[in-house]
Scaffold this motif. Structure first.
Motif, PDB file in Angstrom:
ATOM      1  N   ALA A  56       0.676  26.542 -27.127  1.00  0.00           N
ATOM      2  CA  ALA A  56       0.385  25.327 -26.375  1.00  0.00           C
ATOM      3  C   ALA A  56      -0.806  24.622 -26.999  1.00  0.00           C
ATOM      4  O   ALA A  56      -1.824  25.242 -27.269  1.00  0.00           O
ATOM      5  CB  ALA A  56       0.080  25.677 -24.921  1.00  0.00           C
ATOM      6  N   GLY A  57      -0.661  23.342 -27.253  1.00  0.00           N
ATOM      7  CA  GLY A  57      -1.723  22.635 -27.950  1.00  0.00           C
ATOM      8  C   GLY A  57      -2.648  21.924 -26.994  1.00  0.00           C
ATOM      9  O   GLY A  57      -3.199  20.896 -27.322  1.00  0.00           O
ATOM     10  N   ARG A  58      -2.827  22.445 -25.802  1.00  0.00           N
ATOM     11  CA  ARG A  58      -3.543  21.657 -24.803  1.00  0.00           C
ATOM     12  C   ARG A  58      -4.991  22.060 -24.637  1.00  0.00           C
ATOM     13  O   ARG A  58      -5.752  21.425 -23.954  1.00  0.00           O
ATOM     14  CB  ARG A  58      -2.827  21.761 -23.470  1.00  0.00           C
ATOM     15  N   THR A  59      -5.379  23.174 -25.251  1.00  0.00           N
ATOM     16  CA  THR A  59      -6.764  23.575 -25.064  1.00  0.00           C
ATOM     17  C   THR A  59      -7.303  24.156 -26.361  1.00  0.00           C
ATOM     18  O   THR A  59      -6.557  24.678 -27.175  1.00  0.00           O
ATOM     19  CB  THR A  59      -6.887  24.627 -23.949  1.00  0.00           C
ATOM     20  N   LEU A  96      -2.371  26.027 -17.817  1.00  0.00           N
ATOM     21  CA  LEU A  96      -2.654  26.911 -18.950  1.00  0.00           C
ATOM     22  C   LEU A  96      -2.122  28.304 -18.642  1.00  0.00           C
ATOM     23  O   LEU A  96      -1.963  28.660 -17.473  1.00  0.00           O
ATOM     24  CB  LEU A  96      -4.162  27.014 -19.164  1.00  0.00           C
ATOM     25  N   PRO A  97      -1.884  29.120 -19.703  1.00  0.00           N
ATOM     26  CA  PRO A  97      -1.355  30.471 -19.464  1.00  0.00           C
ATOM     27  C   PRO A  97      -2.146  31.239 -18.408  1.00  0.00           C
ATOM     28  O   PRO A  97      -1.557  31.874 -17.535  1.00  0.00           O
ATOM     29  CB  PRO A  97      -1.478  31.124 -20.844  1.00  0.00           C
ATOM     30  N   GLY A 155       3.622  30.028 -20.558  1.00  0.00           N
ATOM     31  CA  GLY A 155       2.771  28.910 -20.947  1.00  0.00           C
ATOM     32  C   GLY A 155       2.370  28.899 -22.401  1.00  0.00           C
ATOM     33  O   GLY A 155       1.499  28.128 -22.792  1.00  0.00           O
ATOM     34  N   PHE A 156       2.989  29.739 -23.235  1.00  0.00           N
ATOM     35  CA  PHE A 156       2.644  29.744 -24.653  1.00  0.00           C
ATOM     36  C   PHE A 156       3.484  28.749 -25.443  1.00  0.00           C
ATOM     37  O   PHE A 156       3.132  28.383 -26.550  1.00  0.00           O
ATOM     38  CB  PHE A 156       2.812  31.143 -25.243  1.00  0.00           C
ATOM     39  N   ILE A 157       4.603  28.377 -24.872  1.00  0.00           N
ATOM     40  CA  ILE A 157       5.494  27.445 -25.558  1.00  0.00           C
ATOM     41  C   ILE A 157       5.684  26.229 -24.653  1.00  0.00           C
ATOM     42  O   ILE A 157       5.979  26.380 -23.463  1.00  0.00           O
ATOM     43  CB  ILE A 157       6.851  28.121 -25.870  1.00  0.00           C
ATOM     44  N   VAL A 158       5.455  25.057 -25.226  1.00  0.00           N
ATOM     45  CA  VAL A 158       5.602  23.837 -24.433  1.00  0.00           C
ATOM     46  C   VAL A 158       7.055  23.382 -24.508  1.00  0.00           C
ATOM     47  O   VAL A 158       7.561  23.132 -25.595  1.00  0.00           O
ATOM     48  CB  VAL A 158       4.683  22.726 -24.985  1.00  0.00           C
TER      49      VAL A 158
END
Lengths: 232, 525
Positions: B2-5, A67-68, A47-50
């Motif tokens: 991840a740019g979601r949070t 989320l991670p 979950g660190f890379i979209v």
């Protein structure tokens, strides 16, 4: 089962695609030249890379929107797996409660996990006062306690000597076996794969290939893997 | 990533509160000065003189500091000797050295009754006077030569050791090395160093108050002080404040462009491995340069120590009262600096997308680099005057203005520290679900303990030694220690002034040391 469905990852000029399935409880070695995208693949699952497109599913449920910390995943990085300012027991405790407000039962479980990983009596030490092997044990103990179905290892034992590395792999094997976890482990070393894995995912030239049985693929490697391993 | 949070959740919005406060205090006070001013009038000849003197003294101070720093930094970079570490550490000290202490020290050497004139007199030569431009330049070089030297040392340290090895295997002479290795580095480093020092000297107030003055040596800052304090002409103060802000903003914009990394640096401990420059003459020259520089920097402080020592326990009670006031102001300013800078730095450093809003917040944090404490002080006076007696609030206002002025330095220290912590341990914290308050308590704050201690030390020492806005407000009974020293000096009580200056010196460095040490003790990295 872990499913990567038409997964496309793009980071600047770098692109990686994956379309594969990993059965639950499998132990998978992820092999490939450096820069091929092994860590990127794990980063996307964790979950660190979209990803640009495609889906990641665990047990039939898509986990891509999570989320991670919400994913069914424990990950061990190459380094910085422990907070240096927290004790071994606190680092392990973070696997149970992120606010570290632990009750007696939870403290007891930490004690058990430390006993299980050979860390008895070391709970109050900070990472700087532990050996490299002990630090790895702390990270494993935390993953053991979190007990997420999927364990991702991004070469966390790369800095250890061969004997210590084997020890950690066998401890990892025991822990994953007890909890019934699925393990994906990035490695450079075909010996690691022989020792630990029953499946091998080859990552090369922008593609993560579907898993193949380790014994078979390592004794009779296909062209890409032979190129990577060299003539032996 | 991840740019979601946003990992800190709602806590990060505390940072926008801090930014709003800074906006109210920096441009807000400038606006207040304008609104209150009935007519600002045209720019007069004396205004032009002040602008001219401000720019000329700042440019000369920066040029002299930078030019002298080149041979000094080169000598320090290529020699290793006992005390080198100490000398380089000492070069960092002027940043927190109270201006009034340095001024008294310089006067003890170069002043009318100083050692230099005594020596000249013994030789039958005429005495020199440093009041006016020479004194201002002398003090500014005293403060900024060390800064320039540290900046250039970073430049030298950034030249890869392999390049020097290659140069020696190719048989380069020192002249070749200068031409091919050092000159390109200097070309990249010098403009930034010049601009940073230019900016610092542009808003220098205490030096000019003590050593300048008169129609030929008045800066805009000093003119604001005089307009406010002696003429109480708010229109004139407002006009000058606007000019100061304009000049400062232009210079700050240029300085930030050239000198992004110029304020603090590391890696100064390494001696550069050199196989050239082993000739007897270059070695003697380097030794002479280092000894002269050390003498220039140390003798004024030694003079204060020697002349102040016997008087320190015989200081009058008024001085001890001002010590108490200064300590309170310094601790208040430290608390305020942290209260403003931590939320701002957290907001800036943990934002995963670099949006225009975040860039704006960052710019707001650096606003006070261009602002003048006297302008802020004047504005606060005008805003508070109808509500309360600003003179009665002199000490809290001083602490507040000191905190605003320390803010850019605090952000310079804290923001990269938080970014580094996030880069190293952010993924671990994410994977464990450490968000919001838990992330702050268990991860970020413990990781940046040492930078917080360093920031607190800087803020405390800067406030302890500050002689700026307090001069605007203070009534006879509310002087801080630096102002008290200035008054003792003005009353020709030279021994009391020296003793009080020594006390201030000790207190400033002790405050810095205590906070810095407190941050590092037991901090596990």
């Amino acid at each position: 089962m872990l499913e990567l469905e038409d997964l496309q990852i793009r980071q600047g000029d770098f692109a990686l695609s994956a379309d594969l399935k990993v059965p639950a409880g499998a132990r998978v070695a992820v092999i490939g030249p450096s820069g091929s995208g092994k860590s990127t693949l794990l980063g996307a699952i964790a979950g660190f890379i979209v990803p640009e497109s495609g889906r990641i599913l665990w047990g039939g449920e898509p986990i891509t929107p999570l989320l991670p910390a919400e994913r069914p995943v424990s990950i061990l990085f190459q380094e910085n797996n422990l907070f240096p300012h927290l004790t071994a027991a606190q680092n392990i405790g973070l696997g149970l409660r992120a606010d570290l407000k632990l009750n007696a039962g939870e403290r007891d479980r930490i004690e058990q996990a430390m006993k299980r990983t050979g860390l008895e009596g070391l709970g109050l030490r900070r990472p700087a006062d532990l050996s490299g092997g002990q630090q790895s044990r702390v990270a494993l103990a935390r993953a053991f306690l979190r007990n997420k179905p999927l364990m991702l290892l991004d070469e966390p034992f790369a800095a250890l000597g061969p004997a210590l590395k084997r020890e950690m792999l066998s401890l990892l094997g025991e822990i994953a076996g007890e909890n019934g976890n699925t393990v994906l482990m990035v490695t450079h070393d075909p010996d690691d794969a022989r020792l630990f894995a029953d499946l091998v995912v080859m990552v090369d030239e922008g593609k993560a290939h579907p898993p193949a049985p380790a014994a078979e693929i390592l004794t009779n490697p296909p062209e890409a893997l032979r190129r990577y391993l060299g003539e032996q | 990533m991840a740019g979601r949070t946003q990992p800190l959740g709602a806590i990060r919005w505390l940072g926008s509160g801090a930014a709003a406060l800074v906006l109210a205090l920096v441009p807000g006070t400038l606006a207040a000065v304008f609104l209150r001013a009935e007519s600002t009038g045209a720019i007069t000849a004396s205004d032009w003189a002040a602008i001219r003197f401000t720019l000329i003294q700042a440019a000369l101070s920066a040029a002299i500091s930078v030019v002298l720093a080149v041979p000094l930094a080169r000598a320090l970079a290529r020699r290793s000797f006992a005390g080198r570490r100490f000398l380089i550490a000492l070069m960092g000290a002027p940043f927190i050295l109270p201006v009034i202490v340095a001024v008294l020290g310089l006067l003890a050497i170069f002043g009318r009754n100083g050692l230099l004139n005594a020596a000249l007199g013994a030789l039958g030569l005429p005495a020199i006077s440093i009041y006016g431009l020479p004194g201002v330049l002398l003090a500014h070089v005293f403060f900024n030569l060390p800064l320039a030297t540290r900046l250039l040392l970073q430049g030298w340290a950034a030249i890869p050791a392999e390049h020097f090895r290659l140069a020696s295997s190719l048989g380069f002479t020192p002249r070749h090395i200068f031409r091919w290795l050092e000159l390109p580095m200097l070309r990249a480093t010098l403009p930034g160093a010049f601009m940073v020092i230019f900016l610092i000297c542009l808003t220098s107030f205490a030096v000019v108050l003590a050593l300048g003055g008169g129609p030929r040596a008045t800066t805009i800052e000093l003119a604001i002080y005089q307009a406010f304090r002696f003429e109480f002409d708010l229109g004139k103060a407002a006009k000058l404040a606007a000019l100061q802000f304009l000049v400062g903003a232009i210079a700050a914009a240029i300085a930030l462009r050239f000198g992004r990394n110029a304020l603090f640096g590391s890696g100064l401990d390494r001696t550069i491995e050199r196989h050239d420059a082993t000739g007897r003459i270059t070695m003697l020259a380097d030794a002479a340069i280092i000894i002269t520089a050390a003498g220039f920097l140390l003798t004024p402080l030694l003079a204060i120590a020697v002349s102040g020592l016997q008087g320190i326990f015989a200081l009058p009670a008024t001085v001890w009262h001002s010590v108490m006031r200064s300590l309170l102001v310094a601790l208040g300013a430290t608390a305020l600096t942290l209260a403003l800078s931590l939320p701002l730095a957290l907001l800036i450093a943990t934002s995963r997308a670099h949006t225009p809003a975040i860039s704006a917040v960052e710019a707001i944090g650096y606003l006070s680099l261009a602002a003048s404490p006297l302008v802020i002080g004047t504005g606060l006076f005008i805003i508070l005057f109808p509500l309360a007696d600003p003179v009665a609030l002199a000490l809290p206002l001083t602490a507040l203005v000191n905190a605003i002025m320390s803010l850019p330095f605090a952000l310079r220290v804290l923001t990269p520290a938080i970014r580094d912590a996030e880069a190293a341990f952010g993924p671990l914290a994410d994977s464990l679900g450490l968000f919001g308050r838990d992330r702050l308590r268990l991860f970020l704050l413990p990781r940046i303990r040492a930078p917080i201690g360093f920031t607190a030390g800087l803020a405390a020492a800067l406030s302890m030694g500050d002689l700026g806005v307090i001069a605007l407000f203070s009534a006879p009974g509310s002087a801080t220690l630096p102002l008290q020293i200035y008054r003792l000096r003005a009353a020709y009580r030279v021994e009391d002034a020296a003793a009080a200056a020594l006390l201030l010196l000790i207190l400033s460095f002790a405050l810095f040391w205590l906070f810095d040490k407190g941050g590092r003790t037991n901090a596990r990295t």
